[in-house]
Design a protein around this motif. Structure first.
Motif, short mmCIF file in Angstrom:
data_model
loop_
_atom_site.label_atom_id
_atom_site.label_comp_id
_atom_site.label_asym_id
_atom_site.label_seq_id
_atom_site.Cartn_x
_atom_site.Cartn_y
_atom_site.Cartn_z
N ARG A 66 0.72 -1.17 -0.18
CA ARG A 66 -0.08 0.02 -0.03
C ARG A 66 0.82 1.17 -0.16
O ARG A 66 1.75 1.31 0.45
N GLN A 67 0.43 2.28 -0.59
CA GLN A 67 1.27 3.58 -0.62
C GLN A 67 0.06 4.68 -0.29
O GLN A 67 -1.12 4.93 -0.93
N ALA A 68 0.45 5.44 0.86
CA ALA A 68 -0.19 6.49 1.25
C ALA A 68 0.25 7.99 0.62
O ALA A 68 1.41 7.89 0.18
N PRO A 69 -0.57 9.02 0.46
CA PRO A 69 -0.04 10.10 0.00
C PRO A 69 1.16 10.62 0.46
O PRO A 69 1.38 10.57 1.61
N GLY A 70 2.20 10.82 -0.29
CA GLY A 70 3.48 11.36 0.22
C GLY A 70 4.26 10.37 0.76
O GLY A 70 5.33 10.70 1.43
N LYS A 71 3.90 9.11 0.74
CA LYS A 71 4.75 8.20 1.46
C LYS A 71 5.12 6.97 0.44
O LYS A 71 4.76 6.78 -0.79
N GLU A 72 6.30 6.24 0.77
CA GLU A 72 6.72 5.00 0.04
C GLU A 72 5.68 4.00 -0.01
O GLU A 72 4.85 3.72 0.83
N ARG A 73 5.81 3.13 -0.86
CA ARG A 73 4.91 1.88 -0.86
C ARG A 73 5.45 0.91 -0.21
O ARG A 73 6.64 0.49 0.10
N ASP A 74 4.68 0.23 1.00
CA ASP A 74 5.03 -0.49 1.88
C ASP A 74 4.31 -1.77 1.99
O ASP A 74 3.23 -1.89 1.44
N PHE A 75 5.11 -2.94 2.75
CA PHE A 75 4.51 -4.15 2.38
C PHE A 75 3.28 -4.23 3.25
O PHE A 75 3.42 -3.63 4.46
N VAL A 76 2.16 -5.02 3.11
CA VAL A 76 1.18 -5.14 3.90
C VAL A 76 0.91 -6.78 4.38
O VAL A 76 0.97 -7.03 5.46
N ALA A 77 0.88 -7.62 3.24
CA ALA A 77 0.53 -8.82 3.59
C ALA A 77 1.15 -9.76 2.24
O ALA A 77 1.06 -9.24 1.22
#
Length: 125
Positions: A38-49
């Protein structure tokens, strides 16, 4: 080639639930390990599952452990992400990713060859 299409995103209140789907088409992906990022506004894409191709092993980011559940139905070429007890900080574009072969990790973007276009999840407070 494998095409991935996510669906199920939307707007939900804090504490609510959503179920995301990731449907694979094209070349068979029944042996693909699959993940959600997932990627929130202004942030890097992060692992979720992530889930292994057999469904025998699942992995979660600490921030979603106990609230999110990843599963798969290989007969339908679909991976799911059940999201419960949603929080405003879960707001992001959620991406499905699949690999063509295991690269030693399930947690990094470089491990995956195929990506969906993303689906927006917004959690209101």
């Amino acid at each position: 080639q494998v095409q991935l299409v996510e669906s199920g995103g939307g707007l939900v209140q804090t504490g609510g639930s959503l179920r995301l789907s990731c449907a694979a088409s094209g070349r068979t992906c029944s042996t693909c390990n699959t993940a959600w990022f997932r990627q929130a506004p202004g942030k890097e894409r992060d692992f979720v599952a992530a889930i292994t191709w057999s469904g025998g092993n699942t992995y979660y980011a600490n921030s979603v452990k106990g609230r999110f559940t990843i599963s798969r139905d290989n007969a339908k070429n679909t991976v799911y992400l059940q999201m419960n007890s949603l929080k405003p900080e879960d707001t992001a574009v959620y991406y499905c990713a699949a690999d063509s072969s295991y690269r030693g990790t399930y947690f990094r973007e470089y491990a995956y060859d195929y990506w969906g276009q993303g689906t927006q999840v917004t959690v209101s407070s």
